[in-house]
Design a protein around this motif. Structure first.
Motif, mmCIF file in Angstrom:
data_model
loop_
_atom_site.group_PDB
_atom_site.id
_atom_site.type_symbol
_atom_site.label_atom_id
_atom_site.label_comp_id
_atom_site.label_asym_id
_atom_site.label_seq_id
_atom_site.Cartn_x
_atom_site.Cartn_y
_atom_site.Cartn_z
ATOM 1 N N GLU A 116 0.912 -1.155 0.272
ATOM 2 C CA GLU A 116 0.440 -0.146 0.357
ATOM 3 C C GLU A 116 0.727 1.207 0.114
ATOM 4 O O GLU A 116 0.217 2.323 -0.163
ATOM 5 C CB GLU A 116 -0.714 -0.204 0.958
ATOM 6 N N GLU A 117 2.103 1.376 -0.101
ATOM 7 C CA GLU A 117 3.531 2.139 0.056
ATOM 8 C C GLU A 117 3.875 2.287 -1.178
ATOM 9 O O GLU A 117 5.073 1.487 -1.663
ATOM 10 C CB GLU A 117 3.660 1.830 1.335
ATOM 11 N N LEU A 137 11.009 15.921 14.139
ATOM 12 C CA LEU A 137 10.808 15.120 13.781
ATOM 13 C C LEU A 137 9.339 14.438 13.663
ATOM 14 O O LEU A 137 8.759 14.317 12.985
ATOM 15 C CB LEU A 137 11.620 13.868 14.009
ATOM 16 N N HIS A 138 9.000 15.557 15.036
ATOM 17 C CA HIS A 138 7.840 15.036 15.629
ATOM 18 C C HIS A 138 7.063 15.747 14.814
ATOM 19 O O HIS A 138 5.689 15.693 14.533
ATOM 20 C CB HIS A 138 6.932 15.910 17.140
ATOM 21 N N ILE A 139 7.441 17.650 13.881
ATOM 22 C CA ILE A 139 6.767 17.821 13.265
ATOM 23 C C ILE A 139 6.795 17.613 11.691
ATOM 24 O O ILE A 139 5.728 17.718 11.319
ATOM 25 C CB ILE A 139 7.822 19.654 13.822
ATOM 26 N N LEU A 140 7.954 17.285 11.064
ATOM 27 C CA LEU A 140 8.278 17.044 10.294
ATOM 28 C C LEU A 140 6.870 15.614 10.066
ATOM 29 O O LEU A 140 5.955 15.576 9.126
ATOM 30 C CB LEU A 140 9.061 15.820 9.234
ATOM 31 N N SER A 141 6.891 14.134 10.982
ATOM 32 C CA SER A 141 5.437 13.459 11.076
ATOM 33 C C SER A 141 4.411 13.855 10.749
ATOM 34 O O SER A 141 3.553 13.109 10.270
ATOM 35 C CB SER A 141 6.336 12.325 11.899
ATOM 36 N N GLY A 181 1.187 11.297 7.181
ATOM 37 C CA GLY A 181 1.707 9.049 6.454
ATOM 38 C C GLY A 181 1.701 8.933 4.937
ATOM 39 O O GLY A 181 2.077 8.010 4.828
ATOM 40 N N ASN A 182 2.206 10.407 4.296
ATOM 41 C CA ASN A 182 2.746 10.260 3.335
ATOM 42 C C ASN A 182 3.982 10.066 2.650
ATOM 43 O O ASN A 182 4.081 11.348 2.500
ATOM 44 C CB ASN A 182 1.849 10.877 2.088
ATOM 45 N N SER A 228 3.147 3.625 9.862
ATOM 46 C CA SER A 228 2.469 3.590 10.967
ATOM 47 C C SER A 228 2.778 4.880 12.162
ATOM 48 O O SER A 228 3.589 5.556 11.709
ATOM 49 C CB SER A 228 2.309 3.279 12.101
ATOM 50 N N ALA A 229 1.873 5.800 12.224
ATOM 51 C CA ALA A 229 2.239 6.810 12.865
ATOM 52 C C ALA A 229 3.677 7.568 13.947
ATOM 53 O O ALA A 229 4.050 8.170 13.989
ATOM 54 C CB ALA A 229 1.209 8.038 13.484
#
Length: 195
Positions: A23-24, A163-167, A172-173, A139-140
């Motif tokens: 799916e990715e 890393l949190h902001i980028l995520s 998830g794209n 996954s998130a």
């Protein structure tokens, strides 16, 4: 095998038949790239890409896998299925692929995942004979680690907040996430800390 296990598997002998699904889309593209790179290292100098659909002329697959070059070089044949539903002729041909002699050929079949695939007879036959690479979504919870590894690949690092902001921004794209990593690399260069 999972996408994460592909690099280790490619350290061994290269199988002539591969099925890449999931799916990715980014991971599927990268898996095919990794297999292609290994095939080239093992002497495959030619490459033929076939984009197939339910109405496609499936005899072209046989021609591509049997036609050797004038110089006898090994060949990579990439069959990209536009849909998990290849039609009656396509399903029949794909079901017969495991019996095809793949001498001097590495055949890589890629198809996006669909819940009905597992019940398709052609898919069962292919998965029994091919090396299967499953490209599942990240996954998130795993996304910050994915970003950290991807940044490290480009010689960058980031603090946990970055890393949190980028995520959060990429939601998830992975295609968009990879693009963000490349932007950071082009902006900062190697050896920088992203904050």
């Amino acid at each position: 095998m999972r996408f994460q296990d592909l690099a280790a598997t490619l350290q061994g002998t290269l199988s002539p038949l591969w099925l890449v699904t999931g799916e990715e889309p980014l991971l599927m593209l990268e898996a095919v790239d990794m297999i292609r790179q290994k095939a080239r290292a093992e002497g495959c100098t030619e490459r033929e890409v076939l984009n197939a659909s339910g109405t496609w002329d499936w005899s072209k697959l046989i021609d591509a896998c049997q036609a050797m070059s004038l110089f006898g070089d090994k060949k990579i044949v990439e069959l990209r299925l536009s849909s998990p539903r290849p039609g009656v002729k396509g399903a029949d041909m794909l079901g017969r692929v495991p019996q095809m002699p793949l001498e001097g050929v590495v055949l890589i079949i890629s198809v996006a995942w669909d819940w009905q695939l597992k019940s398709a007879a052609w898919f069962k036959k292919l998965t029994a004979a091919a090396q299967v690479v499953e490209c599942a979504p990240v996954s998130a919870r795993e996304l910050p680690g994915w970003f950290k590894a991807r940044l490290a690949k480009w010689g960058l690092s980031a603090d946990p907040e970055a890393l949190h902001i980028l995520s959060e921004r990429c939601e998830g794209n992975l295609l968009a996430a990879n693009q963000e990593v490349l932007k950071l690399y082009y902006r900062f260069g190697k050896g920088k800390m992203v904050q």
